[in-house]
Scaffold this motif. Structure first.
Motif, mmCIF file in Angstrom:
data_model
loop_
_atom_site.group_PDB
_atom_site.id
_atom_site.type_symbol
_atom_site.label_atom_id
_atom_site.label_comp_id
_atom_site.label_asym_id
_atom_site.label_seq_id
_atom_site.Cartn_x
_atom_site.Cartn_y
_atom_site.Cartn_z
ATOM 1 N N ALA A 83 0.829 -1.213 0.000
ATOM 2 C CA ALA A 83 0.000 0.000 0.000
ATOM 3 C C ALA A 83 0.859 1.256 0.000
ATOM 4 C CB ALA A 83 -0.937 -0.012 1.196
ATOM 5 N N THR A 84 1.903 1.289 0.836
ATOM 6 C CA THR A 84 2.752 2.480 0.878
ATOM 7 C C THR A 84 3.509 2.653 -0.431
ATOM 8 O OG1 THR A 84 4.537 1.261 1.967
ATOM 9 C CG2 THR A 84 3.021 2.471 3.379
ATOM 10 N N HIS A 85 3.954 1.558 -1.001
ATOM 11 C CA HIS A 85 4.666 1.639 -2.280
ATOM 12 C C HIS A 85 3.734 2.176 -3.373
ATOM 13 C CE1 HIS A 85 8.216 0.598 -4.616
ATOM 14 N NE2 HIS A 85 7.408 0.174 -5.568
ATOM 15 N N GLN A 86 2.478 1.734 -3.374
ATOM 16 C CA GLN A 86 1.520 2.206 -4.368
ATOM 17 C C GLN A 86 1.205 3.686 -4.168
ATOM 18 O OE1 GLN A 86 0.390 0.193 -6.968
ATOM 19 N NE2 GLN A 86 -0.194 2.191 -7.742
ATOM 20 N N ILE A 87 1.119 4.128 -2.917
ATOM 21 C CA ILE A 87 0.878 5.547 -2.642
ATOM 22 C C ILE A 87 2.032 6.384 -3.169
ATOM 23 C CG2 ILE A 87 0.755 7.252 -0.772
ATOM 24 C CD1 ILE A 87 -0.870 5.144 0.818
ATOM 25 N N VAL A 88 3.259 5.932 -2.947
ATOM 26 C CA VAL A 88 4.426 6.684 -3.435
ATOM 27 C C VAL A 88 4.430 6.727 -4.961
ATOM 28 C CG1 VAL A 88 6.950 6.646 -3.574
ATOM 29 C CG2 VAL A 88 5.825 6.281 -1.385
ATOM 30 N N ILE A 89 4.095 5.624 -5.605
ATOM 31 C CA ILE A 89 4.052 5.596 -7.070
ATOM 32 C C ILE A 89 2.992 6.560 -7.587
ATOM 33 C CG2 ILE A 89 3.403 4.166 -9.055
ATOM 34 C CD1 ILE A 89 4.747 1.793 -7.611
ATOM 35 N N ASP A 90 1.780 6.503 -7.003
ATOM 36 C CA ASP A 90 0.698 7.375 -7.452
ATOM 37 C C ASP A 90 1.018 8.846 -7.184
ATOM 38 O OD1 ASP A 90 -0.635 5.092 -8.210
ATOM 39 O OD2 ASP A 90 -1.973 5.059 -6.458
ATOM 40 N N GLY A 91 1.557 9.133 -6.002
ATOM 41 C CA GLY A 91 1.908 10.513 -5.668
ATOM 42 C C GLY A 91 2.996 11.067 -6.559
ATOM 43 N N THR A 92 3.985 10.252 -6.879
ATOM 44 C CA THR A 92 5.059 10.687 -7.770
ATOM 45 C C THR A 92 4.525 10.945 -9.162
ATOM 46 O OG1 THR A 92 6.642 9.415 -6.461
ATOM 47 C CG2 THR A 92 7.342 10.091 -8.656
ATOM 48 N N SER A 93 3.592 10.131 -9.594
ATOM 49 C CA SER A 93 2.965 10.330 -10.901
ATOM 50 C C SER A 93 2.216 11.662 -10.936
ATOM 51 C CB SER A 93 2.007 9.182 -11.204
ATOM 52 O OG SER A 93 1.306 9.405 -12.390
ATOM 53 N N LEU A 94 1.466 11.950 -9.881
ATOM 54 C CA LEU A 94 0.749 13.229 -9.809
ATOM 55 C C LEU A 94 1.723 14.399 -9.763
ATOM 56 C CD1 LEU A 94 -2.019 12.220 -7.256
ATOM 57 C CD2 LEU A 94 -2.374 12.834 -9.655
ATOM 58 N N LEU A 95 2.814 14.230 -9.048
ATOM 59 C CA LEU A 95 3.826 15.284 -8.962
ATOM 60 C C LEU A 95 4.447 15.551 -10.325
ATOM 61 C CD1 LEU A 95 5.436 17.143 -7.060
ATOM 62 C CD2 LEU A 95 7.023 15.270 -6.725
ATOM 63 N N THR A 96 4.717 14.509 -11.064
ATOM 64 C CA THR A 96 5.290 14.651 -12.400
ATOM 65 C C THR A 96 4.330 15.371 -13.343
ATOM 66 O OG1 THR A 96 6.529 12.618 -12.057
ATOM 67 C CG2 THR A 96 6.324 13.363 -14.310
ATOM 68 N N GLU A 97 3.040 15.147 -13.158
ATOM 69 C CA GLU A 97 2.032 15.803 -13.991
ATOM 70 C C GLU A 97 1.816 17.261 -13.599
ATOM 71 O OE1 GLU A 97 -1.485 13.423 -13.626
ATOM 72 O OE2 GLU A 97 -0.519 11.665 -14.513
ATOM 73 N N GLY A 98 2.405 17.686 -12.478
ATOM 74 C CA GLY A 98 2.249 19.064 -12.033
ATOM 75 C C GLY A 98 1.024 19.277 -11.163
ATOM 76 N N LYS A 99 0.395 18.219 -10.693
ATOM 77 C CA LYS A 99 -0.777 18.306 -9.815
ATOM 78 C C LYS A 99 -0.291 18.268 -8.365
ATOM 79 C CE LYS A 99 -3.638 15.994 -13.235
ATOM 80 N NZ LYS A 99 -4.435 14.812 -13.555
ATOM 81 N N TYR A 100 0.218 19.409 -7.914
ATOM 82 C CA TYR A 100 0.900 19.464 -6.621
ATOM 83 C C TYR A 100 -0.029 19.226 -5.438
ATOM 84 C CZ TYR A 100 4.374 21.471 -9.703
ATOM 85 O OH TYR A 100 5.247 21.668 -10.731
ATOM 86 N N GLU A 101 -1.225 19.791 -5.479
ATOM 87 C CA GLU A 101 -2.165 19.607 -4.370
ATOM 88 C C GLU A 101 -2.607 18.150 -4.272
ATOM 89 O OE1 GLU A 101 -2.546 22.015 -2.225
ATOM 90 O OE2 GLU A 101 -1.321 23.270 -3.530
ATOM 91 N N ASP A 102 -2.891 17.541 -5.404
ATOM 92 C CA ASP A 102 -3.293 16.132 -5.406
ATOM 93 C C ASP A 102 -2.150 15.236 -4.921
ATOM 94 O OD1 ASP A 102 -5.745 16.889 -6.405
ATOM 95 O OD2 ASP A 102 -5.229 16.458 -8.496
ATOM 96 N N ALA A 103 -0.921 15.574 -5.332
ATOM 97 C CA ALA A 103 0.242 14.788 -4.908
ATOM 98 C C ALA A 103 0.440 14.904 -3.396
ATOM 99 C CB ALA A 103 1.492 15.247 -5.646
ATOM 100 N N ALA A 104 0.291 16.116 -2.858
ATOM 101 C CA ALA A 104 0.445 16.301 -1.410
ATOM 102 C C ALA A 104 -0.627 15.525 -0.658
ATOM 103 C CB ALA A 104 0.366 17.787 -1.063
ATOM 104 N N GLU A 105 -1.829 15.531 -1.189
ATOM 105 C CA GLU A 105 -2.922 14.774 -0.568
ATOM 106 C C GLU A 105 -2.630 13.272 -0.594
ATOM 107 O OE1 GLU A 105 -7.469 13.954 -1.803
ATOM 108 O OE2 GLU A 105 -6.876 16.067 -1.763
#
Length: 177
Positions: A83-105
């Motif tokens: 679960a933590t690994h998947q959260i990091v993958i999803d958050g990094t993907s959002l960060l790469t897309e420039g969706k900073y608020e979604d990535a922080a969430e």
């Protein structure tokens, strides 16, 4: 088994194996299994060559028990690691897309799994990327307004290692020419 079907079965098996390796829980399970399975096999091979109840044989039995115990222990927290690994993958993907608020969430979800250290590092990275992006946009506005010196000062304040730093280097080079 029909010999004419053998190639199709092999190819089908290979495709199934490749599909399983694309699935995160399977990769984590296999990683854990191989990490502790390989020493387990070596210990068993060593143990077979020793005479029964000798000191090396007893040490090998103890090491085998420790390896099996470690394997069982590592499997107990496997769902949390996945679960933590998947959260990091999803958050990094959002960060790469420039969706900073979604990535922080997304990275904030790590708190429920007790991975506060990773969460703090990732949230700091989000803030760093967000600030770099904001400075880059301000510099672009200044360049468009003709204030190149002020834009250059802003561009030089953008930290390297961010996504915006690549475009920053290009803009600095353009402004100096």
């Amino acid at each position: 088994m029909n010999p004419k079907l053998a190639p199709f079965i092999r190819v089908g098996g290979f495709i199934a194996l490749a599909a399983m390796l694309l699935y995160l829980p399977t990769r984590e399970f296999l990683k854990t299994t191989f990490m502790l399975g390989i020493p387990f096999i070596f210990i068993l091979a060593f143990m077979r060559k020793q005479s029964r109840y000798s000191l090396p044989w007893i040490i090998a039995i103890i090491l085998t028990a420790i390896t099996v115990g470690g394997y069982i222990y590592m499997l107990t927290d496997l769902p949390e690691r996945i679960a933590t690994h998947q959260i990091v993958i999803d958050g990094t993907s959002l960060l790469t897309e420039g969706k900073y608020e979604d990535a922080a969430e997304k990275f904030s979800e790590l708190e429920q799994y007790g991975d506060l250290n990773t969460m703090e590092k990732k949230l700091a990275l989000v803030e760093k990327e967000k600030e770099a992006s904001r400075l880059l946009e301000q510099a672009k506005v200044l360049i468009y307004a003709g204030e190149k010196d002020e834009a250059l000062v802003l561009l030089k304040s953008i930290s390297s290692g961010t996504r915006a730093s690549n475009e920053t280097a290009r803009l600095i080079k353009t402004l100096k020419e």
